[in-house]
Design an enzyme around this catalytic site. Structure first.
Site, PDB file in Angstrom:
ATOM      1  N   GLU A 117      37.242  43.816  44.239  1.00 56.53           N
ATOM      2  CA  GLU A 117      38.269  44.613  43.564  1.00 56.53           C
ATOM      3  C   GLU A 117      37.674  45.837  42.873  1.00 56.53           C
ATOM      4  O   GLU A 117      38.399  46.633  42.278  1.00 56.53           O
ATOM      5  CB  GLU A 117      39.036  43.749  42.557  1.00 56.53           C
ATOM      6  CG  GLU A 117      38.153  42.906  41.664  1.00 56.53           C
ATOM      7  CD  GLU A 117      38.909  41.762  40.993  1.00 56.53           C
ATOM      8  OE1 GLU A 117      40.144  41.856  40.861  1.00 56.53           O
ATOM      9  OE2 GLU A 117      38.261  40.781  40.601  1.00 56.53           O
ATOM     10  N   HIS A 157      54.575  42.249  34.851  1.00 60.20           N
ATOM     11  CA  HIS A 157      54.945  40.838  34.800  1.00 60.20           C
ATOM     12  C   HIS A 157      56.330  40.608  35.414  1.00 60.20           C
ATOM     13  O   HIS A 157      56.577  39.578  36.036  1.00 60.20           O
ATOM     14  CB  HIS A 157      54.914  40.356  33.351  1.00 60.20           C
ATOM     15  CG  HIS A 157      53.530  40.130  32.847  1.00 60.20           C
ATOM     16  ND1 HIS A 157      53.192  40.188  31.522  1.00 60.20           N
ATOM     17  CD2 HIS A 157      52.375  39.849  33.504  1.00 60.20           C
ATOM     18  CE1 HIS A 157      51.894  39.956  31.382  1.00 60.20           C
ATOM     19  NE2 HIS A 157      51.387  39.741  32.561  1.00 60.20           N
ATOM     20  N   CYS A 206      44.044  38.739  48.748  1.00 58.39           N
ATOM     21  CA  CYS A 206      44.911  37.951  47.866  1.00 58.39           C
ATOM     22  C   CYS A 206      45.734  38.836  46.933  1.00 58.39           C
ATOM     23  O   CYS A 206      46.385  38.335  46.024  1.00 58.39           O
ATOM     24  CB  CYS A 206      44.104  36.941  47.053  1.00 58.39           C
ATOM     25  SG  CYS A 206      42.848  37.680  45.988  1.00 58.39           S
TER      26      CYS A 206
END
EC number: 2.7.3.9
Length: 554
Positions: free
Chosen positions: A408, A181, A479
């Site tokens: 993915e 994060h 992405c």
């Protein structure tokens, strides 16, 4: 001068004095039991949750969704009950909270994958609750009087999301990873950052350092000449990028769309005003994580309308709900799983709860009809052609004409010829794709090299996916975080990827890199990277062969 190496996760150069984030307060030795331990423990965790929720209003959407999820950890009944049980057995309140937190952190680490990524968040929740029950100040960044380089063992989401950008020039952490994060938020906030730097523990307050967020290098006590050299490079970069505008394309006109990754309305408004060609990844989780019950069609439609409006005439690629694993939903709990990262998450959750998917698709259709955005919809965690076909049917039944899948899972990449026959486009999520290809936990710092996006094996899997899309005449984009690396962008274009989605702050460099190379050169660079023995060799080979004016500003 000494140069030490970590992992660069947010581009840019930062120079300044170190300010260390203090360690959290620890429970006192031999803390006595307390008759009122249970209400104090409950009050402590609730105060943590309330404080985190109060911060949500102060930050942008990606940060807000992370803080909301962390607040949910502070209200987790199992964590709270675990602390109360320890207190009932004779532990002091702070010791009980610490013990329960450590037990859950060990469980998260054992589960691996996305749960392991939440260990830092959980530690932060526990530390804050310990401080609250002891009546001590919450751990965190000290009051900053001057611009500085912030150094910490790790930064929790509550810390990173609310940093004062005028005072924090750069970030260095001892722990963390490429997709932690801290990394995601630092890149979004355009704060240069280096993580997983072992020497971070030795950096004292006031020491002068320079961060190179591109290379992952930290210069200790840099000489004036070194600082000048890097500042001049930054100036050259600014001049080079000044005229790097408009649609993305190679030197000979091969189009590669440059898109933004966003997490909500605020992100959309900012990206909509930027020089991007649309959105390549709209993460919709924040709509669900911020709601104690399943959001209604009307509620979702209004949020999606606000996201789509800034992109009239431009593409917006929406990823449907990617919940499960580290993003549990109280209203969609499928029960305990031994390894949630490999369990019923993403599209698999939607298959178990099609009512949630259908409501989301209906809301997306309504919002698309109310705006001029070109809305594309894709599913996360698609494994095979059958899943792709099932999802495509449901999307089209809701009046959304352009449907795709996230690639993915290596199986989907290897069988992309069949998977892509069922849909209109694909998008490579390189973060998870690397994790699953290399069997390496994204937050296991010791395995950082395996998760390097330059791993030739990962590039082979990307190539397979792009080739399968090409056989079907379907576009394949990227992405994942690797799309924002200008050198990697050349390789991805050479592999056949027709769009790249990234943090908006990275678009200009990628646009410039593409504009300095022909498509044939990109193909050659991709070949060099795939032919390399190691990820370091792959990057070095591409750097050596790229245009000199690009190398001069990297």
């Amino acid at each position: 001068m000494t140069v030490v190496q970590g992992i660069g996760v947010s581009a840019g150069i930062a120079f300044g004095a170190v300010v260390r984030v203090g360690r959290a307060v620890r429970p006192p030795d031999n803390e006595p039991a307390a008759d009122d331990a249970e209400p104090r423990i409950r009050e402590a965790f609730e105060s943590v949750a309330s404080d985190l929720e109060a911060r949500v209003a102060l930050v942008e959407d990606t940060a807000a969704s992370i803080l909301t999820a962390t607040a949910m950890l502070a209200r987790d009944p199992s964590l709270i009950d675990g602390a109360i049980a320890r207190a009932a057995s004779g532990a002091g309140p702070a010791t009980a909270i610490d013990g329960a937190t450590r037990e859950f952190m060990d469980q998260f680490a054992a589960l691996g994958g996305y749960f392991a990524e939440r260990a830092t968040d959980l530690r932060d929740v526990g530390d804050r609750a310990i401080a609250a029950v002891m009546g001590a100040p919450a751990p965190g960044v000290p009051a900053l009087e001057e611009p500085c380089i912030l150094v910490a063992h790790d930064l929790a989401p509550a810390e990173t999301a609310t940093l004062d950008r005028t005072k924090v020039l750069g970030i260095i952490t001892e722990a963390g990873g490429r997709t932690s994060h801290t990394a995601i938020l630092a890149a979004q906030m355009a704060i240069p950052a280096v993580v997983k730097l072992p020497e971070a523990s030795e950096l004292a307050d006031g020491r002068i350092v320079m961060i190179d967020g591109d290379a992952g290098a930290v210069h200790l006590d840099p000489s004036p000449a070194t600082v000048t050299e890097h500042r001049e490079r930054g100036a050259r970069r600014a001049r080079a990028l000044e005229h790097a505008t408009g649609p993305g394309s190679t030197l000979d006109g091969k189009q590669v769309k440059l898109l933004a990754n966003i997490g909500g309305v605020d992100d959309a408004v900012a990206a909509g005003a930027a020089d991007v060609e649309g959105v390549g990844l709209f993460r919709t989780e924040f709509v669900f994580l911020s709601s104690p019950t399943a959001p209604t069609v009307d509620d979702q439609a209004e949020i999606y309308r606000q996201v789509f409006e800034p992109f009239e005439g431009r593409r917006v690629v929406v990823r449907t709900l990617d919940a499960g694993a580290d993003k549990p939903l109280a209203f969609a709990d499928l029960g305990a799983e031994e390894n949630p990262a490999l369990g019923r998450r993403g599209l698999r959750l939607s298959a178990e709860r099609p009512d949630l998917l259908d409501a989301q698709l209906e809301a997306l259709s309504v919002a698309a009809g109310q705006t001029g955005a070109d809305v594309w919809v894709m599913a996360p965690m698609v494994a095979d052609a059958q899943e792709a076909a099932w999802f495509a049917r449901r999307v089209r039944e809701n009046g959304l004409p352009t449907v795709g899948v996230m690639i993915e899972i290596p199986a989907a990449a290897l069988r992309a010829g069949h998977v892509m026959a069922e849909v209109d486009f694909g998008s490579l999520g390189t973060n998870d794709l690397a994790q699953y290809t290399m069997a390496a936990d994204r937050m296991q710092g010791e395995l950082a090299e395996l998760l390097d996006p330059w791993q030739p094996a990962v590039l082979d899997v990307v190539a397979s996916a792009a080739e399968g899309a090409g056989r079907n005449g379907k576009p394949m984009g990227v992405c994942g975080e690797s799309a924002g690396d200008p050198l990697m962008a050349l390789v991805l274009a050479g592999l056949g990827c027709s769009s790249l989605s990234m943090a908006p702050s990275r678009v200009a460099m990628v646009r410039f890199a593409l504009s300095r190379h022909t498509f044939a050169q990109c193909v050659r660079l991709a070949h060099l990277a795939r032919s390399a023995r190691t990820p370091a060799d792959a990057r070095a080979a591409v750097l050596a062969e790229c245009a000199p004016d690009l190398a001069a500003i990297l």
